[in-house]
Motif scaffolding. Structure first.
Motif, PDB file in Angstrom:
ATOM      1  N   SER A  30      14.582  84.450 -39.668  1.00 22.62           N
ATOM      2  CA  SER A  30      13.455  85.124 -40.307  1.00 22.62           C
ATOM      3  C   SER A  30      13.857  86.311 -41.173  1.00 22.62           C
ATOM      4  N   GLY A  31      15.159  86.585 -41.268  1.00 25.08           N
ATOM      5  CA  GLY A  31      15.614  87.700 -42.082  1.00 25.08           C
ATOM      6  C   GLY A  31      16.968  88.178 -41.612  1.00 25.08           C
ATOM      7  N   PRO A  32      17.541  89.166 -42.290  1.00 18.74           N
ATOM      8  CA  PRO A  32      18.870  89.660 -41.928  1.00 18.74           C
ATOM      9  C   PRO A  32      18.985  90.136 -40.482  1.00 18.74           C
ATOM     10  N   SER A  33      17.887  90.593 -39.879  1.00 15.29           N
ATOM     11  CA  SER A  33      17.939  91.117 -38.509  1.00 15.29           C
ATOM     12  C   SER A  33      17.751  90.030 -37.458  1.00 15.29           C
ATOM     13  N   ALA A  34      17.773  88.764 -37.848  1.00 14.04           N
ATOM     14  CA  ALA A  34      17.577  87.655 -36.913  1.00 14.04           C
ATOM     15  C   ALA A  34      18.750  87.563 -35.941  1.00 14.04           C
ATOM     16  N   ASP A  35      18.549  86.812 -34.851  1.00 15.03           N
ATOM     17  CA  ASP A  35      19.608  86.552 -33.881  1.00 15.03           C
ATOM     18  C   ASP A  35      20.520  85.461 -34.441  1.00 15.03           C
ATOM     19  N   TRP A  36      21.778  85.825 -34.727  1.00 14.24           N
ATOM     20  CA  TRP A  36      22.719  84.903 -35.360  1.00 14.24           C
ATOM     21  C   TRP A  36      23.650  84.224 -34.362  1.00 14.24           C
ATOM     22  N   SER A  37      23.450  84.463 -33.077  1.00 12.77           N
ATOM     23  CA  SER A  37      24.387  83.949 -32.079  1.00 12.77           C
ATOM     24  C   SER A  37      24.419  82.421 -32.036  1.00 12.77           C
ATOM     25  N   ARG A  38      23.289  81.780 -32.360  1.00 11.32           N
ATOM     26  CA  ARG A  38      23.265  80.320 -32.270  1.00 11.32           C
ATOM     27  C   ARG A  38      24.108  79.655 -33.343  1.00 11.32           C
ATOM     28  N   VAL A  39      24.399  80.383 -34.424  1.00 12.57           N
ATOM     29  CA  VAL A  39      25.239  79.814 -35.475  1.00 12.57           C
ATOM     30  C   VAL A  39      26.611  79.487 -34.910  1.00 12.57           C
ATOM     31  N   ARG A  40      27.229  80.467 -34.250  1.00 19.72           N
ATOM     32  CA  ARG A  40      28.543  80.232 -33.647  1.00 19.72           C
ATOM     33  C   ARG A  40      28.453  79.212 -32.529  1.00 19.72           C
ATOM     34  N   ALA A  41      27.363  79.257 -31.752  1.00 20.50           N
ATOM     35  CA  ALA A  41      27.209  78.315 -30.644  1.00 20.50           C
ATOM     36  C   ALA A  41      27.142  76.876 -31.159  1.00 20.50           C
ATOM     37  N   ASP A  42      26.384  76.646 -32.232  1.00 24.63           N
ATOM     38  CA  ASP A  42      26.284  75.297 -32.792  1.00 24.63           C
ATOM     39  C   ASP A  42      27.593  74.847 -33.418  1.00 24.63           C
ATOM     40  N   LEU A  43      28.302  75.771 -34.065  1.00 29.52           N
ATOM     41  CA  LEU A  43      29.596  75.412 -34.638  1.00 29.52           C
ATOM     42  C   LEU A  43      30.588  75.041 -33.544  1.00 29.52           C
ATOM     43  N   ASP A  44      30.574  75.775 -32.440  1.00 36.26           N
ATOM     44  CA  ASP A  44      31.478  75.469 -31.329  1.00 36.26           C
ATOM     45  C   ASP A  44      31.139  74.133 -30.681  1.00 36.26           C
ATOM     46  N   ARG A  45      29.854  73.853 -30.555  1.00 37.06           N
ATOM     47  CA  ARG A  45      29.421  72.642 -29.839  1.00 37.06           C
ATOM     48  C   ARG A  45      29.426  71.399 -30.722  1.00 37.06           C
ATOM     49  N   HIS A  46      28.927  71.538 -31.960  1.00 30.83           N
ATOM     50  CA  HIS A  46      28.732  70.362 -32.811  1.00 30.83           C
ATOM     51  C   HIS A  46      29.684  70.296 -33.996  1.00 30.83           C
ATOM     52  N   GLY A  47      30.347  71.404 -34.308  1.00 36.20           N
ATOM     53  CA  GLY A  47      31.176  71.433 -35.507  1.00 36.20           C
ATOM     54  C   GLY A  47      30.370  71.650 -36.772  1.00 36.20           C
ATOM     55  N   ALA A  48      29.062  71.863 -36.633  1.00 37.97           N
ATOM     56  CA  ALA A  48      28.193  72.098 -37.789  1.00 37.97           C
ATOM     57  C   ALA A  48      26.953  72.849 -37.338  1.00 37.97           C
ATOM     58  N   ALA A  49      26.340  73.559 -38.267  1.00 41.87           N
ATOM     59  CA  ALA A  49      25.092  74.274 -38.000  1.00 41.87           C
ATOM     60  C   ALA A  49      24.228  74.209 -39.245  1.00 41.87           C
ATOM     61  N   VAL A  50      22.920  74.074 -39.046  1.00 39.93           N
ATOM     62  CA  VAL A  50      21.958  74.007 -40.143  1.00 39.93           C
ATOM     63  C   VAL A  50      20.947  75.128 -39.964  1.00 39.93           C
ATOM     64  N   LEU A  51      20.736  75.926 -41.014  1.00 45.54           N
ATOM     65  CA  LEU A  51      19.840  77.070 -40.957  1.00 45.54           C
ATOM     66  C   LEU A  51      18.720  76.913 -41.967  1.00 45.54           C
TER      67      LEU A  51
END
Length: 290
Positions: A20-41
């Motif tokens: 929702s903006g720069p102050s959003a929670d970005w932790s899931r980006v790394r989590a998805d990259l670690d788990r799936h090798g890809a992330a979609v935002l």
């Protein structure tokens, strides 16, 4: 197009991450990259609309600042700034750096990349008020988004985007399913052509997918497999309004597990470089005396 001997990349993919903006929670980006090798935002453009064009925006856009100034239409300029801001914040979350330190580069067809760091591959798309970003660590990635109510079937577009196999399969489907199938095909073709860096230079009638089931491979015009195990394809829905297509390739080097920019260099390479520099310093005085 067949690439033998490779595993199937990214067989799974997480749900789109709404930011929702720069102050959003970005932790899931790394989590998805670690788990799936890809992330979609996914994000709303209005949530990333720049406030003015001052020093903060210039610092964030970096090398894109001149391109931003060249845009004359306010709507296009705002979308350009918002999409680059989202892309830089997403890449920064993956790399563990400040967004202002992320610099974007572009290929001959406009495909974006991260300057100075190739461990994370990126892709960008937009439609209506939606901004879409894809990140991948296995290899190339392409993403595309379309409004789910866009009418493609029956508009004459089919002959320019469908292979003979796809056209035949679509006509065999119930009428209500034909337009959604065309939308899925369109987004997948856009995503794949972006991922391989060709964009619209790759004619959509030269390759295809199975329109009536989950896509697994790129198909030749006659419906036979063209990329066995080299790519993974995903069709997603977001906010009940958008159809998303994602293509993730396998570069053949395995997944990057350490994405932090501070540790991007291999220790062995660093030791070799330092040793070589040390030898040059020792040889320099000798050359001067000679």
């Amino acid at each position: 197009m067949t690439v033998p001997g490779r595993r199937t990349p990214g067989p799974t993919l997480g749900e789109p991450i709404a930011v929702s903006g720069p102050s959003a929670d970005w932790s899931r980006v790394r989590a998805d990259l670690d788990r799936h090798g890809a992330a979609v935002l996914c994000a709303r453009q209005d949530d990333w609309r720049p406030e003015g064009a001052g020093a903060r925006l210039r610092a964030l856009l970096g090398h894109d600042w001149e391109r931003y100034l060249e845009l004359t239409q306010p709507r296009v300029r705002a979308r350009f700034a918002a999409s680059r801001a989202l892309l830089k914040f997403a890449a920064a979350a993956a790399l563990g750096v400040r967004p202002q330190s992320v610099e974007l580069g572009y290929g001959l067809t406009g495909r974006p990349c991260l300057r100075g760091y190739d461990g994370v591959h990126i892709s960008l798309s937009h439609t209506d008020d939606l901004l879409l970003v894809g990140l991948a660590t296995d290899g190339a990635i392409g993403v595309d988004a379309e409004c789910s109510d866009r009418v493609l079937y029956g508009s004459g577009l089919g002959r320019h985007m469908c292979t003979p196999y796809e056209a035949e399969r679509i006509e065999a489907m119930p009428v209500a399913e034909r337009n959604p199938a065309m939308l899925r095909l369109w987004t997948l073709k856009e995503a794949y052509s972006k991922a391989i860096g060709l964009g619209m230079l790759f004619r959509f009638t030269d390759f295809g997918f199975s329109p009536d089931r989950a896509p697994t491979d790129v198909l030749r015009p006659d419906g036979t497999p063209g990329t066995v195990g080299a790519w993974a394809f995903h069709t997603l829905s977001f906010a009940g309004r958008y159809t998303l297509g994602v293509a993730v390739g396998d570069a053949g080097f395995g997944r990057s597990t350490d994405l932090a920019a501070a540790t991007a260099l291999d220790p062995g390479i660093v030791d070799t470089l330092l040793a070589a520099l040390g030898e040059e310093e020792q040889e320099a005085p000798a050359r001067c005396r000679g």
